[in-house]
Design an enzyme around this catalytic site. Sequence first.
Site, short mmCIF file in Angstrom:
data_model
loop_
_atom_site.label_atom_id
_atom_site.label_comp_id
_atom_site.label_asym_id
_atom_site.label_seq_id
_atom_site.Cartn_x
_atom_site.Cartn_y
_atom_site.Cartn_z
N ASP A 1 0.84 -1.20 0.00
CA ASP A 1 0.00 0.00 0.00
C ASP A 1 0.87 1.25 0.00
O ASP A 1 1.93 1.27 -0.63
CB ASP A 1 -0.93 -0.04 1.22
CG ASP A 1 -2.27 0.63 0.97
OD1 ASP A 1 -2.30 1.86 0.87
OD2 ASP A 1 -3.29 -0.08 0.88
N HIS B 1 -3.53 5.69 3.92
CA HIS B 1 -4.33 4.59 3.40
C HIS B 1 -3.83 3.24 3.89
O HIS B 1 -4.61 2.40 4.36
CB HIS B 1 -4.32 4.65 1.87
CG HIS B 1 -5.31 3.74 1.21
ND1 HIS B 1 -4.98 2.48 0.77
CD2 HIS B 1 -6.62 3.92 0.89
CE1 HIS B 1 -6.05 1.92 0.21
NE2 HIS B 1 -7.05 2.77 0.27
N SER C 1 -11.49 -0.79 -0.21
CA SER C 1 -10.15 -0.84 0.38
C SER C 1 -10.19 -1.29 1.82
O SER C 1 -9.26 -1.95 2.30
CB SER C 1 -9.50 0.55 0.32
OG SER C 1 -9.07 0.88 -0.97
#
Length: 303
Positions: free
Chosen positions: A59, A99, A243
């Site tokens: 990520d 994220h 996600s």
Amino acid sequence: MTLPWHGPAAEHFPGIPAWGAATSRTALPALPVVRMAGVTPEWAWGGADGAGVRVCVLDSGIDAGHPMVGAVDLAMTVVFGEDGNASVTPADPIDPAGHGTACAGIVRAMAPRVSLSSMRVLTDSIGGTGRALLAGLEWAIEAGFDVINMSLATRRPELVPALHELADRAYFRRCVLVVSAHNMPIRSFPWPFASVISVAGHDQPDPFLHYYNPAPPVEFYAHGVRVPVAWAGGGRTVASGNSFAAPHITGLCALILSKHRWLTPAQLRAVLYQTARNVTDGAHHAVAELLPPGLAEGTAGAR
């Protein structure tokens, strides 16, 4: 009768990321099952904490200082030399974008003793290159992780052959790839591959609640709407997206593997299927409606 897995893809639900389902409002059909004796949520992950399982979050990095994440055992990133070739090198355990930290925090909450590592392939703006994705994924597979969480996708079809090769390599190395579907109703990769576990979001708050989806292309639904997550700078937020559904399945995989260490990816997928909310003993009565009479009678007799 048309089998459910031969039917069309599910329609898009307003307010839910693409490919997901509003399970709080629309019940999924109960699915017939030939149950593996004794495979229940309690058998699968009851009492497990993720100990002994190595998870890599592919990520934007992981903030090891975030209180919702804890220790990060390895932090790596993809860099490009003057010749343009990609290589993987150690990096600080940081995540300016937030994220990857959000995904890691979900995994940690579900499997508190799991070994978490970071493979940074995205930039601060949650973008990245195909070469970085391929290099980071190959490194994570070769590093021998048990589960790799990929809450990302690419729309570039020229990457499909290389991604397919890596996904198949992971499968045969007993490295489980858990990949989120795209948030928009477009085709991207590698989540539609059969060798990965693909995940979209549902809108119920239970982090352990998951559903099996018989309609292509997504295989499982997990908590992906209004998810409390860790964020950049040590903060927290509430976010929606496929996600954040994927790391819920990654967390379940870590729990299951920590309790049943020798499951293959195929067996692990079967355990997820058997423990899905809509795959129940109460659905077995529908087998007779889906099978020819002789086979249905034979199946009933075998039970």
